[in-house]
Design an enzyme around this catalytic site. Structure first.
Site, PDB file in Angstrom:
ATOM      1  CD  GLU A 152      -0.858 -13.796 -14.109  1.00  0.00           C
ATOM      2  OE1 GLU A 152      -0.878 -12.799 -13.378  1.00  0.00           O
ATOM      3  OE2 GLU A 152      -1.853 -14.549 -14.275  1.00  0.00           O
ATOM      4  CG  ASN A 177       2.766  -7.606 -10.363  1.00  0.00           C
ATOM      5  OD1 ASN A 177       3.797  -7.013 -10.625  1.00  0.00           O
ATOM      6  ND2 ASN A 177       1.570  -7.043 -10.493  1.00  0.00           N
ATOM      7  CB  CYS A 208       0.048  -6.073 -18.054  1.00  0.00           C
ATOM      8  SG  CYS A 208      -0.344  -7.763 -17.568  1.00  0.00           S
ATOM      9  CG  HIS A 243      -2.229  -0.522   1.012  1.00  0.00           C
ATOM     10  ND1 HIS A 243      -2.692  -1.661   1.613  1.00  0.00           N
ATOM     11  CD2 HIS A 243      -3.209  -0.086   0.211  1.00  0.00           C
ATOM     12  CE1 HIS A 243      -3.913  -1.895   1.197  1.00  0.00           C
ATOM     13  NE2 HIS A 243      -4.251  -0.965   0.344  1.00  0.00           N
ATOM     14  NE  ARG A 296       1.037 -10.147  -6.418  1.00  0.00           N
ATOM     15  CZ  ARG A 296       0.270  -9.900  -7.473  1.00  0.00           C
ATOM     16  NH1 ARG A 296      -0.064 -10.903  -8.280  1.00  0.00           N
ATOM     17  NH2 ARG A 296      -0.149  -8.691  -7.749  1.00  0.00           N
ATOM     18  NE  ARG A 299      -6.379 -10.138 -14.498  1.00  0.00           N
ATOM     19  CZ  ARG A 299      -5.483  -9.824 -13.573  1.00  0.00           C
ATOM     20  NH1 ARG A 299      -4.209 -10.135 -13.768  1.00  0.00           N
ATOM     21  NH2 ARG A 299      -5.825  -9.183 -12.487  1.00  0.00           N
TER      22      ARG A 299
HETATM   23  C1  PEP Z   1       0.728  -9.784 -12.552  1.00  0.00           C
HETATM   24  O1  PEP Z   1       0.657 -10.828 -11.907  1.00  0.00           O
HETATM   25  O2  PEP Z   1       1.807  -9.249 -12.891  1.00  0.00           O
HETATM   26  C2  PEP Z   1      -0.500  -9.091 -12.949  1.00  0.00           C
HETATM   27  C3  PEP Z   1      -0.464  -8.056 -13.764  1.00  0.00           C
HETATM   28  O3  PEP Z   1      -1.668  -9.534 -12.398  1.00  0.00           O
HETATM   29  P1  PEP Z   1      -2.134  -9.129 -10.889  1.00  0.00           P
HETATM   30  O4  PEP Z   1      -1.122  -8.166 -10.340  1.00  0.00           O
HETATM   31  O5  PEP Z   1      -3.488  -8.577 -11.006  1.00  0.00           O
HETATM   32  O6  PEP Z   1      -2.067 -10.480 -10.240  1.00  0.00           O
HETATM   33 MG    MG Z   2      -1.249 -11.805 -11.707  1.00  0.00          MG
END
Ligand code: PEP
Ligand code: MG
Length: 565
Positions: A425, A448, A496, A199, A459, A337
């Site tokens: 991913e 991510n 992304c 955050h 993460r 998505r």
């Molecule tokens: C990611 O995992 O990089 C992604 C863009 O999806 P989210 O952050 O919504 O999991």
């Molecule tokens: Mg993701």
């Protein structure tokens, strides 16, 4: 997280390193959040029965005051800051919290002890629920501290409002503290904990405050010491040479000014086209992205609109929401998505509540294994939104791990006249990128999650932020592999994840062969403007240099040496 002592500019100059989150530079004296609120324990002494109504009124008044203060700050804030402050105010006002505290007072507890016990009950419940609910725990603790401080005459907790513009150093910050920061008084911030998706990071990005997180050695920096925060290099320099600090801040200011002129479209200095797109979650976000000169939407996170819902939204409700986003970008690229429910984003109507290991469980496209109709209805809604707005959105699935998953998804999307793609991913998907591209028209790398699964590091873990750093060379290798598959097949491969919001990393990604970058709207100009300063060959050399390193700090340094050399 690491700390290093650099060759000193003066005898006492120390450079601490962390993860850069928001570029820019700030210098000033250090302030820290107020000391922790002393939370009372239950001594067993009971409030006499005749005084309990008054005790309840005292609790209500304190909670009311806390809620009002936060609401006033929310009204003066915008965007994510306003949302965070309103959410925290909502907790202070929450009927269930109030009723629970009043029950404790009825049992004889003093108001401040009742506040602690009631808050604890909710924190335990949210922790047990996990995922996004668990992320509410710091908000409840913050509200508890504010109410206790009010009831016991301790000063309001949180960040001071210094007379002299200062830099803020903290272990971590409650979301409401970060959201309430006044950029005229707090010029930059650094925290010992926190990752790039925390955050603190998200709000600092919105406020445009230079920010570094995960900084080792921060505890030893005294209040009042002069510190230079460099949000591009990820450093906190204690007692910097004054001339060096001034020139770094001035350079950062000039770079920020250059940004103000960015109007897209994205391309390198020598004209190589790279779409710079925005990540959005609703129509309002899409309209803000248009104003920031995003060329389209690279990631529309559809699940975020439905997080608190017990029931699946109807096709009509979904179609109306999706159409708002499509309408903001007529004739432009919008990548929708499908619901990425599960793990840190549980949806009550889609995901199992009791998975032992939800990040590796039924999330993303896997939800369709249990409930194929959910995906079918969402695709119907996207097709309906497309028909209403006259657009042809690209539609991608999250958490794809295998070729058959991609093939099944592609068929369902194509049957509705839409353009199918999948997110990369999961490492298995990166390894089979070319095979996936036999079925879909594009790939979008979610760095991510790809970093969390490639490095086996949650993460959301502040302790493991260095492992999920998007500059990890192994992650870059997976990106390179995927981009190469795109080049061989002539199909677009974008990024992304948060990696695309880092201007310097954006250049490296382009050097690896990525064809579009999609990032938070607030980062669009910064990413686009940075790209315009370098040519493709330099990006490729920076990518090669970063790939040759063994850790994220070395990767940054190697890329910087090429890009700025
Ligand atoms: C990611 O995992 O990089 C992604 C863009 O999806 P989210 O952050 O919504 O999991
Ligand atoms: Mg993701």
């Amino acid at each position: 997280m690491s700390s290093t002592v650099s060759p000193p500019a003066t005898a006492t100059t120390v450079v601490l390193t962390g993860t850069p989150v928001v570029p820019g530079a700030a210098v000033g004296p250090v302030v820290r959040p107020m000391g922790a609120v002393r939370v009372p324990s239950d001594t067993g002494a009971a409030v006499p029965e005749g005084e309990r109504e008054a005790e309840k009124a005292r609790f209500r008044a304190a909670a009311h005051l806390v809620a009002e203060r936060l609401t006033a700050r929310a009204a003066a804030a915008t965007g994510v800051s306003a949302e965070v402050l309103s959410t925290t105010a909502g907790i202070a006002r929450d009927r269930a919290l109030q009723t629970t505290a009043e029950q404790r007072i009825d049992e004889g507890r003093p108001a401040e002890v009742a506040a602690v016990q009631a808050a604890q009950q909710f924190m335990d419940m949210f922790s047990a629920l996990g995922g996004l609910m668990a992320e509410r725990v710091p908000d409840v603790r913050d509200v508890r501290d504010r109410i206790v401080a009010e009831l016991t005459g301790q000063g309001e907790p949180g960040v001071p409002a210094p007379e002299v513009p200062s830099v803020l150093l903290a272990d971590d910050l409650a979301p409401a503290d970060t959201a309430g920061l006044d950029p005229a008084r707090i010029l930059g911030l650094a925290t010992r904990l926190g990752g790039t998706t925390s955050h603190t990071a998200i709000i600092a990005r919105q406020l445009g405050l230079p920010c570094v997180v995960g900084v080792g050695g921060l505890d030893d920096v005294p209040v009042g010491a002069t510190v230079l925060i460099d949000g591009e290099q990820g450093t906190v320099t204690v007692n910097p040479a004054p001339e060096q600090a001034r020139s770094r801040v001035e350079d950062a200011r000039l770079a920020a000014e250059a940004l103000a002129g960015y109007e897209g479209p994205g391309r390198t200095r020598d004209g190589h086209v790279v779409q710079v797109l925005a990540n959005v979650q609703d129509g309002a976000g899409a309209r803000a992205a248009v104003a920031a000169h995003a060329e389209g939407v690279g990631l529309f996170r559809t699940e975020l609109a439905f997080l608190g819902r017990a029931q699946e939204p109807s096709v009509e409700e979904q179609a109306a929401g999706y159409a708002e986003v499509l309408a903001a970008f007529p004739g432009r690229k919008v990548v929708v998505r499908t619901l990425d429910a599960g793990s840190d984003k549980p949806l009550a109507f889609a995901t199992p509540p009791d998975e032992a290991n939800p990040a590796l469980g039924v999330r993303g496209l896997r939800v369709a294994r249990r409930d194929p109709g959910l995906l079918e209805r969402q695709l119907d809604a996207i097709a309906e939104a497309a028909a209403r707005t006259g657009s042809t959105p690209w539609v991608m699935a999250p958490m794809v791990a295998t070729v058959p998953e991609a093939a099944g998804f592609a068929a369902a999307v194509r049957s509705r006249g839409l353009v199918p793609g999948v997110m990369i991913e999961v490492p298995s998907a990166a390894l089979h990128a070319e095979r996936l591209l036999a079925h879909v028209d594009f790939l979008s790398i979610g760095t991510n999650d790809l970093s969390q699964y490639a490095l086996a590091a949650d993460r959301l873990s502040a302790d493991l932020a260095e492992l999920t750093d998007p500059w990890q060379p192994a992650l870059l290798e997976l990106v390179a592999l995927t981009a190469a598959a795109g080049r061989r097949t002539g199909k677009p491969v974008g990024v992304c994840g948060e990696a695309a919001a880092d201007p310097m990393l954006g250049c490296v990604l382009v050097g690896l062969g990525i064809s579009s970058l999609s990032c938070a709207t607030s980062a669009v100009a910064r990413v686009g403007a940075r790209l315009a300063t370098v040519d493709l060959a330099t990006c490729e050399r920076a990518a090669e240099a970063a790939l040759a390193t063994d850790d994220p700090h070395a990767a940054r340094a190697a890329a910087r040496a090429v890009l700025e050399g």
